[in-house]
Design an enzyme around this catalytic site. Structure first.
Site, PDB file in Angstrom:
ATOM      1  N   CYS A  51      -5.886   3.862  12.916  1.00  0.00           N
ATOM      2  CA  CYS A  51      -5.245   3.079  14.287  1.00  0.00           C
ATOM      3  C   CYS A  51      -5.929   2.147  14.753  1.00  0.00           C
ATOM      4  CB  CYS A  51      -4.869   4.481  15.109  1.00  0.00           C
ATOM      5  SG  CYS A  51      -3.908   3.666  16.511  1.00  0.00           S
ATOM      6  N   CYS A  99       0.963   6.320  15.913  1.00  0.00           N
ATOM      7  CA  CYS A  99      -0.239   6.905  15.718  1.00  0.00           C
ATOM      8  C   CYS A  99      -0.078   8.396  16.524  1.00  0.00           C
ATOM      9  CB  CYS A  99      -1.319   6.063  16.243  1.00  0.00           C
ATOM     10  SG  CYS A  99      -2.685   7.173  16.314  1.00  0.00           S
ATOM     11  N   TYR A 142       0.777  -1.341   0.048  1.00  0.00           N
ATOM     12  CA  TYR A 142      -0.087  -0.062  -0.068  1.00  0.00           C
ATOM     13  C   TYR A 142       0.977   1.375   0.074  1.00  0.00           C
ATOM     14  CZ  TYR A 142      -4.258  -2.856   0.165  1.00  0.00           C
ATOM     15  OH  TYR A 142      -5.180  -3.764   0.109  1.00  0.00           O
ATOM     16  N   THR A 165     -16.283  -0.952 -13.887  1.00  0.00           N
ATOM     17  CA  THR A 165     -16.159  -1.602 -12.743  1.00  0.00           C
ATOM     18  C   THR A 165     -16.278  -3.283 -13.215  1.00  0.00           C
ATOM     19  OG1 THR A 165     -16.728  -2.579 -10.379  1.00  0.00           O
ATOM     20  CG2 THR A 165     -18.437  -1.269 -11.647  1.00  0.00           C
ATOM     21  N   SER A 166     -15.670  -4.276 -12.840  1.00  0.00           N
ATOM     22  CA  SER A 166     -15.852  -5.594 -13.454  1.00  0.00           C
ATOM     23  C   SER A 166     -17.164  -6.335 -12.807  1.00  0.00           C
ATOM     24  CB  SER A 166     -14.453  -6.397 -13.287  1.00  0.00           C
ATOM     25  OG  SER A 166     -14.466  -6.477 -11.788  1.00  0.00           O
ATOM     26  N   ASN A 196     -18.364   0.715 -19.585  1.00  0.00           N
ATOM     27  CA  ASN A 196     -17.274  -0.096 -19.266  1.00  0.00           C
ATOM     28  C   ASN A 196     -16.593  -0.388 -20.657  1.00  0.00           C
ATOM     29  OD1 ASN A 196     -15.982  -1.035 -17.001  1.00  0.00           O
ATOM     30  ND2 ASN A 196     -16.547  -3.044 -17.554  1.00  0.00           N
ATOM     31  N   ASN A 229     -12.819   2.998  -5.683  1.00  0.00           N
ATOM     32  CA  ASN A 229     -11.466   3.350  -5.669  1.00  0.00           C
ATOM     33  C   ASN A 229     -10.686   3.837  -4.485  1.00  0.00           C
ATOM     34  OD1 ASN A 229     -11.730   2.399  -8.324  1.00  0.00           O
ATOM     35  ND2 ASN A 229     -11.817   4.605  -9.260  1.00  0.00           N
ATOM     36  N   ILE A 230      -9.575   3.552  -4.205  1.00  0.00           N
ATOM     37  CA  ILE A 230      -8.980   4.003  -3.083  1.00  0.00           C
ATOM     38  C   ILE A 230      -8.086   5.260  -3.412  1.00  0.00           C
ATOM     39  CG2 ILE A 230      -9.300   2.145  -1.706  1.00  0.00           C
ATOM     40  CD1 ILE A 230      -6.424   1.042  -2.212  1.00  0.00           C
ATOM     41  N   HIS A 247     -14.655   1.529  -0.177  1.00  0.00           N
ATOM     42  CA  HIS A 247     -13.268   0.801   0.248  1.00  0.00           C
ATOM     43  C   HIS A 247     -12.473   1.380   0.875  1.00  0.00           C
ATOM     44  CE1 HIS A 247     -14.687  -2.279  -2.994  1.00  0.00           C
ATOM     45  NE2 HIS A 247     -15.537  -2.404  -2.051  1.00  0.00           N
TER      46      HIS A 247
HETATM   47  N1  APR Z   1     -12.306   2.708 -19.339  1.00  0.00           N
HETATM   48  C1  APR Z   1     -13.406   2.058 -18.859  1.00  0.00           C
HETATM   49  N2  APR Z   1     -13.665   0.744 -18.260  1.00  0.00           N
HETATM   50  C2  APR Z   1     -12.112   0.100 -18.395  1.00  0.00           C
HETATM   51  C3  APR Z   1     -11.063   0.668 -18.598  1.00  0.00           C
HETATM   52  C4  APR Z   1     -11.147   1.879 -19.230  1.00  0.00           C
HETATM   53  N3  APR Z   1     -10.124   2.707 -20.004  1.00  0.00           N
HETATM   54  N4  APR Z   1     -10.051  -0.184 -18.352  1.00  0.00           N
HETATM   55  C5  APR Z   1     -10.381  -1.173 -17.801  1.00  0.00           C
HETATM   56  N5  APR Z   1     -11.823  -1.064 -17.630  1.00  0.00           N
HETATM   57  C6  APR Z   1     -12.752  -1.790 -17.064  1.00  0.00           C
HETATM   58  C7  APR Z   1     -12.442  -3.461 -17.369  1.00  0.00           C
HETATM   59  O1  APR Z   1     -12.791  -4.018 -18.462  1.00  0.00           O
HETATM   60  C8  APR Z   1     -13.134  -3.862 -15.851  1.00  0.00           C
HETATM   61  O2  APR Z   1     -14.310  -4.326 -16.210  1.00  0.00           O
HETATM   62  O3  APR Z   1     -12.786  -1.699 -15.678  1.00  0.00           O
HETATM   63  C9  APR Z   1     -12.987  -3.009 -14.801  1.00  0.00           C
HETATM   64  C10 APR Z   1     -12.021  -3.063 -14.015  1.00  0.00           C
HETATM   65  O4  APR Z   1     -12.272  -4.257 -13.149  1.00  0.00           O
HETATM   66  P1  APR Z   1     -11.428  -4.500 -11.636  1.00  0.00           P
HETATM   67  O5  APR Z   1      -9.930  -4.438 -12.213  1.00  0.00           O
HETATM   68  O6  APR Z   1     -12.299  -5.807 -11.284  1.00  0.00           O
HETATM   69  O7  APR Z   1     -11.616  -3.414 -10.580  1.00  0.00           O
HETATM   70  P2  APR Z   1     -12.796  -3.224  -9.844  1.00  0.00           P
HETATM   71  O8  APR Z   1     -14.472  -3.588 -10.384  1.00  0.00           O
HETATM   72  O9  APR Z   1     -12.962  -1.653  -9.417  1.00  0.00           O
HETATM   73  O10 APR Z   1     -12.845  -3.882  -8.485  1.00  0.00           O
HETATM   74  C11 APR Z   1     -13.453  -3.749  -7.401  1.00  0.00           C
HETATM   75  O11 APR Z   1     -12.030  -5.487  -6.073  1.00  0.00           O
HETATM   76  O12 APR Z   1      -9.882  -6.080  -5.156  1.00  0.00           O
HETATM   77  C12 APR Z   1     -10.988  -5.492  -5.105  1.00  0.00           C
HETATM   78  O13 APR Z   1     -11.250  -3.688  -3.410  1.00  0.00           O
HETATM   79  C13 APR Z   1     -10.841  -4.016  -4.732  1.00  0.00           C
HETATM   80  O14 APR Z   1     -12.345  -1.905  -5.241  1.00  0.00           O
HETATM   81  C14 APR Z   1     -11.626  -3.076  -5.701  1.00  0.00           C
HETATM   82  C15 APR Z   1     -12.784  -4.125  -5.958  1.00  0.00           C
END
Ligand code: APR
Length: 228
Positions: free
Chosen positions: A109, A128, A48, A168-169, A193, A84-85, A101
């Site tokens: 702490c 801390c 991190y 997001t996936s 996406n 997102n962090i 997240h």
């Molecule tokens: N534009 C739009 N989408 C995109 C791009 C882009 N340029 N690049 C990648 N992607 C899409 C991918 O196709 C995928 O579906 O973004 C998604 C990213 O997916 P992940 O990597 O799984 O990220 P996320 O969904 O944010 O993960 C969720 O998983 O590990 C944990 O806590 C972590 O917050 C995170 C959570």
């Protein structure tokens, strides 16, 4: 609105599951659990620390900026929830970002339960500032922990008119189920996406890079509002 790693991808922040399914060479589960922290605290803190330091080398992109513009238009009618962090939404100008997240630039702490902004390393186990005990960990939500603000999120999901999911996936719960809650509450749903997410129950799904899709969608929405 829910954002994930895909919105920050074009800023140079690596996503979690694209390409080989590894996160900087680690399975997310191996560096993002309380068990991993207990087993190898140094590894997790360094992991991190590197992510936090990398934030200084990236900038918000057109998608983050478009959502900041949308907030300026909609005010409290927009709830921006991010998984997102990173802090790219804030640096683009968004003022009401809900980090479900947690945040890289914050520490928690475990001794005195205080949460504080944090820019530096944690691997050297600094005391801390509140209690003096070396009990700081990244203020991020790991697998097996409860995301922040779920009551407010649920209320918003069941009462919104439109739920939008960006970059997001859709494999990590509870966020992956938000689309279902929004549909149950009678909302329209839209996915922006690179590819269709695995939880693709959306009414409308557009595929492409966030820096193209998000500004185009925000422009459509604000034009429609202006002419309504
Ligand atoms: N534009 C739009 N989408 C995109 C791009 C882009 N340029 N690049 C990648 N992607 C899409 C991918 O196709 C995928 O579906 O973004 C998604 C990213 O997916 P992940 O990597 O799984 O990220 P996320 O969904 O944010 O993960 C969720 O998983 O590990 C944990 O806590 C972590 O917050 C995170 C959570």
């Amino acid at each position: 609105m829910l954002t994930g790693a895909g919105i920050s991808a074009e800023s140079g922040v690596p996503t979690f599951r694209d390409s080989d399914g590894l996160w900087e060479g680690h399975r997310p589960e191996d560096v993002a659990t309380p068990e991993a922290f207990d087993a190898d605290r140094g590894l997790v803190q360094r992991f991190y620390d590197e992510r936090r330091a990398a934030l200084a080398r990236v900038e918000p992109n057109a998608a983050h900026r478009a959502l900041a513009d949308l907030e300026a238009e909609l005010g409290d009618d927009l709830l921006l929830i991010t998984q997102n962090i990173d802090d790219l939404h804030e640096r683009a100008g968004s003022q009401r970002v809900h980090h479900m997240h947690g945040e890289l630039r914050a520490a928690w702490c475990r001794a005195c339960d205080v949460r504080i902004p944090w820019e530096r390393s944690l691997a050297d186990e600094p005391p801390c500032p509140g209690c003096g005990i070396a009990g700081l960990r990244p203020d991020v939500v790991w697998f097996g922990e409860m995301p922040y603000g779920m009551d407010e999120i649920h209320r918003a999901l069941f009462s919104c008119d439109l739920f939008v999911s960006i970059g997001t996936s859709g494999v990590v719960y509870p966020a992956a189920a938000f689309v279902d809650y929004a549909i149950a509450g009678g909302s329209e749903t839209l996915e922006l996406n690179l590819e269709r997410a695995s939880n693709s129950d959306f009414h409308v799904s557009r595929q492409g890079p966030a820096t193209e899709l998000v500004p185009a969608w925000v422009a459509e929405l604000t034009t429609a509002e202006a002419t309504a």
